[in-house]
Enzyme design. Sequence first.
Site, short mmCIF file in Angstrom:
data_model
loop_
_atom_site.label_atom_id
_atom_site.label_comp_id
_atom_site.label_asym_id
_atom_site.label_seq_id
_atom_site.Cartn_x
_atom_site.Cartn_y
_atom_site.Cartn_z
N ASP A 28 0.86 -1.18 0.00
CA ASP A 28 0.00 0.00 0.00
C ASP A 28 0.90 1.23 0.00
O ASP A 28 1.55 1.55 1.00
CB ASP A 28 -0.89 -0.03 1.25
CG ASP A 28 -1.73 1.23 1.42
OD1 ASP A 28 -1.57 2.19 0.62
OD2 ASP A 28 -2.53 1.28 2.38
N GLN B 224 0.56 6.49 1.28
CA GLN B 224 1.22 7.54 2.04
C GLN B 224 2.68 7.72 1.65
O GLN B 224 3.36 8.60 2.18
CB GLN B 224 1.11 7.23 3.54
CG GLN B 224 -0.29 7.13 4.07
CD GLN B 224 -1.04 8.46 4.05
OE1 GLN B 224 -0.45 9.53 3.99
NE2 GLN B 224 -2.36 8.39 4.08
#
Length: 408
Positions: free
Chosen positions: A202, A205
Amino acid sequence: MAGGAVDWARVREDFPVLKRQVHGKPLVYLDSANTGQKPARVIDTVDDFFRNHNANVSRAVHALGSEATEAYEAARGKLAKFLNVRADELVLCSGTTFAINLVAYSWALPRLQPGDAIVVTRMEHHANIVPWQLVAQRTGATIKVAEIDENGDLDLEQLYALLTAEVKLLAVTHVSNVLGTVNPVRDICRQARKRGIVTVVDGSQAAPHRPLDVAAIGCDFYAITGHKMAGPTGTGALWARREHLDAMPPFLGGGEMIKQVRFDGTVFNDAPHKFEAGTPNIAGFIGLGAAVDYLSAIGMANIEAREQELLAYATDRLDRTEGVRIFGRAREKAAVISFLIEGAHAHDLATLLDLEGVAVRSGHHCAHPLMQHFGVPATCRASFAFYNTFDEIDAFIAALEKVRKLLL
């Protein structure tokens, strides 16, 4: 700009929303981990598309259709270069949540079976937990959890011990949206690959805040979200190794993901297009291409360095503020600080800060298991971006001290 000193005051002027006031106070926007603000260049690009080029992609030979298609595919190319991947391995989608679900339903669901296991970490966003739980429920696979230490770093020894023969997939965040922890994903993916374990990273960020070389990370899948990196909402991408894309069945069926449809069967388009059914967010992706141009012109190394300065300054100021507890002091951190003031609820704190013009996030940040680890229902989160200033941090601390006196 990428090769020299950056005039950060001038950069800040590119963001119209940062000029406004909230409750009669100058806006101090410290919620970029939730969504990044948009420079005028991105706003103008989206506006220009609708004013001058609006048409669907891949379906028309007229001028507007050709212009829209060219700009849309150019955005794919820009994003691929930004990530250092091949454009034909990049699926454009609505964001990381969609991207991870695509992997869950198209790669994992057809392959996993009882006895198999999926490893996730304690610090994952719900978008990198819930899809794997749904897959496990439907396949009989189990979920294993890699834990963190008191500083918010992954316990790598425990993580690697979890990577046993039954583990088929490892899902890990590159950067924690709550703690700011930067995980050593290259080393983690190397260890997983040695064991034949597929990796899903992921990157939500990470992409807005640091230089990325997805090819060097060595993962199997990497997901990003466009609205966190100065682009429009409803944009993002999944990068996947070509062999996975070719072997995976389509996630959604419809137009533009096919070569030929007959009632006795359908021939699907080549990847990545077989995963891009229906009309996409054309203006959004063209805007994302403009955002990539904008970030690249500043230089991601410059952005990372600037945000590290802001992080260090804010951490020091918070450490010298009475009653503040910071969650997460990892060895390597992005510009995110989760905190509480002793005796004050996170939502009360954020509400009162908003009245001072300071926008921070409060809640569980889509990370319930992480909140459970620290024994709190919620935290406040101040997240910084390159367009923030040291003066804004001072204003944030002044507001925090004022609010602390009101609450306590």
